[in-house]
Design a protein around this motif. Sequence first.
Motif, PDB file in Angstrom:
ATOM      1  N   ILE A  96      43.004  33.775  -0.576  1.00 15.81           N
ATOM      2  CA  ILE A  96      42.788  35.300   0.132  1.00 15.81           C
ATOM      3  C   ILE A  96      41.462  34.252   1.555  1.00 15.81           C
ATOM      4  O   ILE A  96      41.620  34.610   2.887  1.00 15.81           O
ATOM      5  CB  ILE A  96      41.992  35.958  -0.388  1.00 15.81           C
ATOM      6  N   ARG A  97      40.577  34.269   0.946  1.00 15.45           N
ATOM      7  CA  ARG A  97      39.602  33.755   1.667  1.00 15.45           C
ATOM      8  C   ARG A  97      40.461  32.499   2.564  1.00 15.45           C
ATOM      9  O   ARG A  97      39.503  32.902   4.107  1.00 15.45           O
ATOM     10  CB  ARG A  97      38.340  33.233   0.608  1.00 15.45           C
ATOM     11  N   LYS A  98      40.992  31.965   2.197  1.00 19.68           N
ATOM     12  CA  LYS A  98      41.359  31.125   2.724  1.00 19.68           C
ATOM     13  C   LYS A  98      41.693  31.604   3.986  1.00 19.68           C
ATOM     14  O   LYS A  98      42.116  31.365   4.912  1.00 19.68           O
ATOM     15  CB  LYS A  98      42.208  29.736   2.554  1.00 19.68           C
ATOM     16  N   ALA A  99      43.071  32.212   4.101  1.00 21.00           N
ATOM     17  CA  ALA A  99      44.083  33.031   4.210  1.00 21.00           C
ATOM     18  C   ALA A  99      42.950  33.673   5.573  1.00 21.00           C
ATOM     19  O   ALA A  99      43.911  33.840   7.021  1.00 21.00           O
ATOM     20  CB  ALA A  99      45.131  34.425   3.300  1.00 21.00           C
ATOM     21  N   ILE A 100      42.145  34.063   5.639  1.00 21.22           N
ATOM     22  CA  ILE A 100      41.174  35.114   6.669  1.00 21.22           C
ATOM     23  C   ILE A 100      40.667  33.980   7.361  1.00 21.22           C
ATOM     24  O   ILE A 100      39.722  34.208   7.470  1.00 21.22           O
ATOM     25  CB  ILE A 100      40.885  36.212   5.411  1.00 21.22           C
ATOM     26  N   GLY A 101      40.511  32.865   7.056  1.00 21.29           N
ATOM     27  CA  GLY A 101      39.882  31.883   7.520  1.00 21.29           C
ATOM     28  C   GLY A 101      38.877  30.878   7.005  1.00 21.29           C
ATOM     29  O   GLY A 101      37.814  30.628   7.766  1.00 21.29           O
ATOM     30  N   ALA A 102      38.576  31.380   5.758  1.00 14.87           N
ATOM     31  CA  ALA A 102      37.180  30.211   5.390  1.00 14.87           C
ATOM     32  C   ALA A 102      37.999  28.760   5.101  1.00 14.87           C
ATOM     33  O   ALA A 102      38.710  28.504   5.074  1.00 14.87           O
ATOM     34  CB  ALA A 102      37.397  30.877   3.589  1.00 14.87           C
ATOM     35  N   THR A 103      36.881  28.293   6.181  1.00 13.19           N
ATOM     36  CA  THR A 103      37.576  26.569   6.089  1.00 13.19           C
ATOM     37  C   THR A 103      37.070  26.377   4.523  1.00 13.19           C
ATOM     38  O   THR A 103      36.832  26.866   3.619  1.00 13.19           O
ATOM     39  CB  THR A 103      36.647  25.666   6.942  1.00 13.19           C
ATOM     40  N   ARG A 104      36.972  24.803   3.890  1.00  8.23           N
ATOM     41  CA  ARG A 104      37.273  23.998   2.868  1.00  8.23           C
ATOM     42  C   ARG A 104      35.430  23.792   2.576  1.00  8.23           C
ATOM     43  O   ARG A 104      35.192  24.206   1.093  1.00  8.23           O
ATOM     44  CB  ARG A 104      37.826  22.245   2.839  1.00  8.23           C
ATOM     45  N   PRO A 141      45.514  26.622   0.151  1.00 10.03           N
ATOM     46  CA  PRO A 141      46.316  28.150   0.679  1.00 10.03           C
ATOM     47  C   PRO A 141      47.094  28.801  -0.278  1.00 10.03           C
ATOM     48  O   PRO A 141      47.162  29.889  -1.076  1.00 10.03           O
ATOM     49  CB  PRO A 141      45.642  28.560   2.122  1.00 10.03           C
ATOM     50  N   GLU A 179      41.059  34.808  -5.439  1.00  8.13           N
ATOM     51  CA  GLU A 179      39.882  34.776  -4.420  1.00  8.13           C
ATOM     52  C   GLU A 179      40.237  33.606  -3.672  1.00  8.13           C
ATOM     53  O   GLU A 179      39.707  34.138  -1.878  1.00  8.13           O
ATOM     54  CB  GLU A 179      39.011  34.972  -5.704  1.00  8.13           C
ATOM     55  N   ASN A 207      33.377  26.364   3.973  1.00 11.04           N
ATOM     56  CA  ASN A 207      33.337  27.738   3.175  1.00 11.04           C
ATOM     57  C   ASN A 207      32.894  27.346   2.175  1.00 11.04           C
ATOM     58  O   ASN A 207      32.497  28.151   1.279  1.00 11.04           O
ATOM     59  CB  ASN A 207      33.717  28.560   3.877  1.00 11.04           C
ATOM     60  N   ILE A 208      33.935  27.682   1.298  1.00  9.95           N
ATOM     61  CA  ILE A 208      34.739  27.287  -0.068  1.00  9.95           C
ATOM     62  C   ILE A 208      33.681  26.199  -0.904  1.00  9.95           C
ATOM     63  O   ILE A 208      33.513  26.809  -2.003  1.00  9.95           O
ATOM     64  CB  ILE A 208      35.757  27.445  -0.356  1.00  9.95           C
ATOM     65  N   MET A 261      25.416  33.581   8.081  1.00  9.43           N
ATOM     66  CA  MET A 261      26.350  32.407   7.638  1.00  9.43           C
ATOM     67  C   MET A 261      25.849  32.642   6.217  1.00  9.43           C
ATOM     68  O   MET A 261      25.722  33.018   5.394  1.00  9.43           O
ATOM     69  CB  MET A 261      27.029  31.943   8.132  1.00  9.43           C
ATOM     70  N   GLN A 286      30.378  28.243  -0.638  1.00  6.98           N
ATOM     71  CA  GLN A 286      30.555  29.261  -2.066  1.00  6.98           C
ATOM     72  C   GLN A 286      29.714  28.749  -3.134  1.00  6.98           C
ATOM     73  O   GLN A 286      28.510  29.376  -4.008  1.00  6.98           O
ATOM     74  CB  GLN A 286      30.926  30.318  -1.930  1.00  6.98           C
TER      75      GLN A 286
END
Lengths: 388, 222
Positions: free
Chosen positions: A296-304, A381, A293, A306-307, A1, A310
């Motif tokens: 999208i990232r949140k929809a496919i499983g990114a948590t807070r 999201p 973006e 993660n964002i 990760m 990033q």
Amino acid sequence: MSIQVLKMAWSAIASNKMRSFLTMLGIIIGVIAVVVLVSLVTGASDSITGEIQALGTNLLSVRVLDDNGHPVTLSDLKRFGKENEIGLIAPSLSFGATVKHRSETYEADAVGTTGQYDDIRGIKVKHGRFLKAADINNNSSVVVIGHEIAEELYGKSETVGETLSIGGRSFLIVGVLEESGSMISNDDQTVYLPYTVASRMVKRPNITAFVASPATDDIDSAEEKLNQLLMRQFRQDEDSFILINQSALMDTMNSVTGTLKLLLGGIAAISLMVGGIGIMNIMLVSVTERTREIGIRKAIGATRGNILMQFLVEALMVSLIGGVIGLMISWGILEVISSVAGEKVSFSMSPQVIGLALGFSLMIGVAFGLYPANKASKLHPVEALRYE
Amino acid sequence: MILMNDISKTYIIGGEQVHALKNANLHIGRGEFVSIVGPSGSGKSTLMNIIGCLDAADSGEYILDGLPIGNYSQKQLAGIRSRKIGFVFQGFNLLAKMTAEENVELPLIYQGVKLSERKARVSRALSKVGLSDRSRHRPAELSGGQQQRVAIARALAADPAILLADEPTGNLDSKTGMEIMKLFLELHQNGNTIVLITHDSSIAKLAERRISILDGHVEDAV
Ligand SMILES: Nc1ncnc2c1ncn2[C@@H]1O[C@H](COP(=O)(O)OP(=O)(O)O)[C@@H](O)[C@H]1O
Ligand SMILES: [Mg+2]
């Protein structure tokens, strides 16, 4: 990760090179300002303290301004020297002298002193010896000369046994000093002769200046003692003499340069802050631009988290890359300044300054990246996906 | 697989209430291919967002794959999305700066799948949608149909319990749309649970079962 986070941050930075560079510029300039200014002050103050050290820091120097009819003599000095607090003591009678050897002449500084002078001042003899008690007692016509005098008059430094003349009187060279290379002391251009001889030559029977060293490391109590003795000597007239504690001079110098470093470092740090605000500004724009973006990232499983990571890593990377570029440019600038300034002063980046600059850049990255990153992570999201 | 009881969702725009969903009831079993059909503005996307745990209902009960959704944290919902749901959107929603391969890999990264397994799953997903030879292309270098296939591969990569598709053919011409529908039928045959949302009844009738939605009312003819 974690590798993925770094990759993502890198590709975001690389995909908008011009903007990333302009953002970094604030940090680059800030780091250059911090590093170059602090390094310059450090280099300059190191060379000044080096000079002060060359004069000797562990010594007291006294100048008699007005003896009020109580002149200081060699036997007074001897008496002072017997005090427990005071170590070595030597008169210092300075005058200008034209030194001749055959057709060569040299305008030298002359100092009439005694055998303890070299130890007090930390002067090193290269060839032969320094003055000794017998030279003073016997009014011997001997001299110890500075490095430059030997080179100028004889073209070599090994000149023990040669003769030279001062004011028509002939002297035997018994010692030559090591080259000091100092800019503010003139040891290389000085000729030392027995105090008694000098005193007669310039017709000054009384001691007007002398130097002393403390018996122990405690220079302050030596200063106090000497002050007491002089006050008694001059009947409590404190305007009769000046007593300088060279180590106090050093302390003053250090505090002045310390303040200067802090001041310039502070000003430079402000420019680094401005760079940080630049990062925050761009990151906020970037968050808005990349709302979709983020959705999208949140929809496919990114948590807070993660964002947040990033965007934070992106800000950190920008500031750290800026910091490293700034350091490299600073290094170049300091190299150029050092080569222009000559070998007497060296402006090098200390590891502390490097650490400080990188630490500062990182801190700025976190401090100014956190708000935009947090804002990004909190986007809803659904709203983010609807964003056009 | 999906169980909804009296789900309601109200939006407030300019002080006015919009009832996007009114007491919706829904039951979708494992391995079903269901289409939800209704006109624009009838609440289809709202429904999908709730099914997909992108949004929370105002009231009602929702059980997804045995998990009662409702009192989970944002973080837990993200985990549920990542493990249970594969989204396919009308506008594809691929990340433009990434290659097809990287787009498909992304949900696996968020799941914390190891590199070697990620690579295997990505190539499996891309071959399922017939795009193995386009893996290094960026979305801009692909046709609309191909982009939607990449999006489907991305949804499949994480082996979700449900594929949720919101108007997946909406941005495609009818021929390409039919190809995408064939792909869904194939996936259904292989055991995937699929919920397809559309306003196009000709698309909707290809599904195993149709559910109509009108003005926020779900008519589930179980
Ligand atoms: N985020 C939102 N904020 C306010 N109103 C919304 C929002 N999302 C949907 N709506 C409203 O809810 C209703 C249903 O929308 P939606 O679920 O998108 O319908 P569909 O997908 O069937 O076209 C519409 O009237 C729409 O305006
Ligand atoms: Mg819709």
